[in-house]
Design a protein around this motif. Structure first.
Motif, short mmCIF file in Angstrom:
data_model
loop_
_atom_site.label_atom_id
_atom_site.label_comp_id
_atom_site.label_asym_id
_atom_site.label_seq_id
_atom_site.Cartn_x
_atom_site.Cartn_y
_atom_site.Cartn_z
N GLY A 135 50.64 44.23 34.43
CA GLY A 135 50.32 43.03 35.18
C GLY A 135 51.00 43.00 36.53
O GLY A 135 51.64 43.96 36.96
N TYR A 136 50.86 41.84 37.19
CA TYR A 136 51.44 41.69 38.52
C TYR A 136 51.60 40.21 38.83
O TYR A 136 51.05 39.33 38.15
CB TYR A 136 50.56 42.36 39.59
CG TYR A 136 49.13 41.85 39.64
CD1 TYR A 136 48.74 40.92 40.59
CD2 TYR A 136 48.18 42.32 38.74
CE1 TYR A 136 47.43 40.45 40.64
CE2 TYR A 136 46.87 41.87 38.79
CZ TYR A 136 46.49 40.94 39.74
OH TYR A 136 45.22 40.48 39.78
N ASP A 137 52.38 39.93 39.86
CA ASP A 137 52.65 38.55 40.27
C ASP A 137 52.17 38.23 41.69
O ASP A 137 51.87 37.08 41.99
CB ASP A 137 54.16 38.27 40.18
CG ASP A 137 54.69 38.45 38.77
OD1 ASP A 137 54.34 37.65 37.90
OD2 ASP A 137 55.45 39.41 38.54
N TYR A 138 52.11 39.26 42.54
CA TYR A 138 51.82 39.02 43.95
C TYR A 138 50.72 39.95 44.46
O TYR A 138 50.53 41.05 43.93
CB TYR A 138 53.08 39.29 44.79
CG TYR A 138 54.25 38.41 44.46
CD1 TYR A 138 54.36 37.12 44.97
CD2 TYR A 138 55.26 38.89 43.61
CE1 TYR A 138 55.44 36.31 44.66
CE2 TYR A 138 56.35 38.08 43.30
CZ TYR A 138 56.42 36.79 43.83
OH TYR A 138 57.49 36.00 43.51
N PRO A 139 50.00 39.53 45.51
CA PRO A 139 49.12 40.48 46.20
C PRO A 139 49.93 41.65 46.76
O PRO A 139 51.11 41.50 47.11
CB PRO A 139 48.53 39.62 47.35
CG PRO A 139 48.66 38.21 46.88
CD PRO A 139 49.92 38.17 46.07
N PHE A 140 49.32 42.81 46.80
CA PHE A 140 49.92 44.04 47.32
C PHE A 140 51.03 44.58 46.43
O PHE A 140 51.80 45.43 46.85
CB PHE A 140 50.45 43.85 48.75
CG PHE A 140 49.43 43.36 49.72
CD1 PHE A 140 48.42 44.19 50.17
CD2 PHE A 140 49.46 42.05 50.18
CE1 PHE A 140 47.45 43.74 51.05
CE2 PHE A 140 48.51 41.59 51.06
CZ PHE A 140 47.49 42.43 51.50
N GLN A 141 51.12 44.10 45.19
CA GLN A 141 52.19 44.57 44.30
C GLN A 141 51.81 45.85 43.58
O GLN A 141 52.66 46.70 43.32
CB GLN A 141 52.54 43.48 43.29
CG GLN A 141 53.73 43.82 42.40
CD GLN A 141 54.16 42.65 41.53
OE1 GLN A 141 53.70 41.53 41.70
NE2 GLN A 141 55.03 42.93 40.57
N ILE A 142 50.52 45.98 43.22
CA ILE A 142 50.07 47.18 42.51
C ILE A 142 48.81 47.72 43.18
O ILE A 142 48.11 47.01 43.91
CB ILE A 142 49.79 46.89 41.01
CG1 ILE A 142 48.65 45.87 40.86
CG2 ILE A 142 51.04 46.43 40.30
CD1 ILE A 142 48.19 45.68 39.42
N TYR A 145 45.30 48.70 42.38
CA TYR A 145 44.30 48.55 41.33
C TYR A 145 43.48 49.82 41.12
O TYR A 145 43.02 50.10 40.01
CB TYR A 145 43.34 47.39 41.65
CG TYR A 145 44.05 46.13 42.07
CD1 TYR A 145 44.77 45.37 41.15
CD2 TYR A 145 44.01 45.69 43.40
CE1 TYR A 145 45.42 44.20 41.55
CE2 TYR A 145 44.65 44.53 43.80
CZ TYR A 145 45.37 43.79 42.87
OH TYR A 145 46.01 42.65 43.25
N THR A 146 43.32 50.60 42.19
CA THR A 146 42.52 51.83 42.07
C THR A 146 43.25 52.91 41.30
O THR A 146 42.65 53.91 40.91
CB THR A 146 42.15 52.38 43.47
OG1 THR A 146 43.33 52.82 44.14
CG2 THR A 146 41.45 51.32 44.31
N THR A 147 44.55 52.71 41.09
CA THR A 147 45.34 53.67 40.31
C THR A 147 45.65 53.16 38.91
O THR A 147 45.51 53.89 37.93
CB THR A 147 46.66 53.98 41.04
OG1 THR A 147 46.38 54.53 42.33
CG2 THR A 147 47.50 54.98 40.24
N VAL A 148 46.06 51.89 38.81
CA VAL A 148 46.52 51.38 37.50
C VAL A 148 45.39 51.31 36.48
O VAL A 148 45.60 51.60 35.29
CB VAL A 148 47.22 50.01 37.63
CG1 VAL A 148 48.49 50.13 38.44
CG2 VAL A 148 46.30 48.95 38.19
N ILE A 207 47.89 39.26 33.96
CA ILE A 207 47.86 40.45 33.12
C ILE A 207 46.56 41.20 33.39
O ILE A 207 45.50 40.57 33.55
CB ILE A 207 47.97 40.07 31.62
CG1 ILE A 207 49.25 39.28 31.36
CG2 ILE A 207 47.89 41.30 30.73
CD1 ILE A 207 50.53 40.03 31.63
N LEU A 208 46.60 42.52 33.44
CA LEU A 208 45.37 43.28 33.71
C LEU A 208 44.29 42.95 32.68
O LEU A 208 43.15 42.65 33.03
CB LEU A 208 45.66 44.78 33.70
CG LEU A 208 46.47 45.37 34.84
CD1 LEU A 208 46.53 46.89 34.70
CD2 LEU A 208 45.90 44.99 36.20
#
Length: 321
Positions: A125-132, A134-137, A170-171
């Motif tokens: 999961g993540y909390d903020y924009p630009f944190q992960i 998406y094209t990889t996770v 959460i993803l």
């Protein structure tokens, strides 16, 4: 509809929220002592690796209690391993650790007489924009699940979706994402553990979610509970908040022919008895099921098919209360 009831042993020990610990920590023996007191319980769900330090002891406790092992719940959340994700982590070492535990959980499941392994991928999961990225996770997530599923065709691997906590997002956060992952993995031994409270938190109708999953043969297991539907995961007694939605869910489960386990994730706040909370949770489900039997599923189905006015539907249903 006959249901087999199972208790998630994680909720028979210490449960921590942001402010307090609910219930004292209990070892696996202490959890079994409580489980044996829950009237009408058929099985217990144990967490790997936490509850399996002594596998011989667990086997003895299962034999002595008369309970079946309903599922092995693999914990893919510990931050010391999975601070940046487990199934989706950018670190290959973290993904390999998650795979190791899932495979070990699958081996234990086969050894101990269940074909269900479940995990709730809350490290993803993540909390903020630009944190992960998406094209990889997401490709990482799908690939790791594929590798786990292919390890043993005789064991079903289940994922449990949840919208929030411990991350803001959460993803795997709703039934649509769950069905997407099912489509991508495309394996007969992969499906969903539908947590009813998580479905409410995702602003879903659990009956609709169950129907969608069953339509693709992906509904393998259920965690029963309730919550206020505000996004939190409060693990309340089933039907305490969403009585009519729960009634619709049970009607739908009967219609689709669900015969799997009805597990339970319900929290007994500090000072309350887990035995009473779990027993009441199952009793509520049984009584709601009994209400449906008195009404008659054929009558309900006919009303739905005829698109009866909502006022007429509830006037009719409420005469049985």
């Amino acid at each position: 509809m006959d249901l087999k009831f199972s208790a998630n042993a994680g909720f028979l020990g210490g449960i921590r929220d942001r402010f307090n610990q609910q219930q004292p920590d209990r070892d696996v023996r202490g959890k079994f002592e409580l489980a044996k007191q829950i009237e009408g319980l058929h099985g217990i769900e144990l967490r790997y690796p936490n509850d399996f330090d002594d596998v011989t002891l667990v086997k003895d406790l299962l034999d002595q209690s008369g309970l079946a092992l309903s599922a092995v719940n693999v914990n893919t959340k510990p931050v010391e391993y999975f601070g940046d994700g487990a199934l989706s982590a950018p670190s290959e070492a973290a993904r390999e650790q998650a795979l190791k535990w899932l495979r070990e959980g699958m081996d234990l499941a086969a050894e101990m007489g269940t074909d269900l392994v479940t995990t709730c991928p809350l490290a993803e999961g993540y909390d903020y924009p630009f944190q992960i990225d998406y094209t990889t996770v997401w490709p990482n997530f799908i690939d790791t699940v594929k590798q786990a599923v292919s390890y043993r065709s005789d064991i079903n691997l289940l994922l449990e979706y949840q919208p929030h906590d411990p991350h803001a997002k959460i993803l795997l956060n709703n039934v649509g994402k769950m069905l997407y992952v099912c489509s991508e993995v495309d394996a007969p031994n992969f499906g969903a553990n539908l947590d009813i409270g998580h479905s409410f938190a995702a602003l879903e109708s659990p009956a609709e979610a169950a129907a969608l999953l069953a339509g693709k043969n992906r509904l393998f297991y259920i965690h029963s509970n309730d919550n206020t539907g505000d996004g939190g995961d409060w693990d309340m007694i089933s039907g305490a908040v969403h009585f009519w939605h729960w009634l619709e869910l049970l009607y739908t489960l009967d219609k689709i022919g669900y015969t799997g386990w009805c597990g339970a994730d319900v929290v007994a706040k500090h000072g309350h008895s887990p035995v009473k909370v779990f027993h009441t949770n199952f009793l509520m489900i049984q009584r709601m099921n009994g209400l449906l039997e008195r009404i008659g599923p054929d009558k309900i189905g006919q009303m739905i098919a005829n698109r009866a006015e909502p006022a007429e539907v509830y006037e009719f249903l409420s005469t049985y209360l």
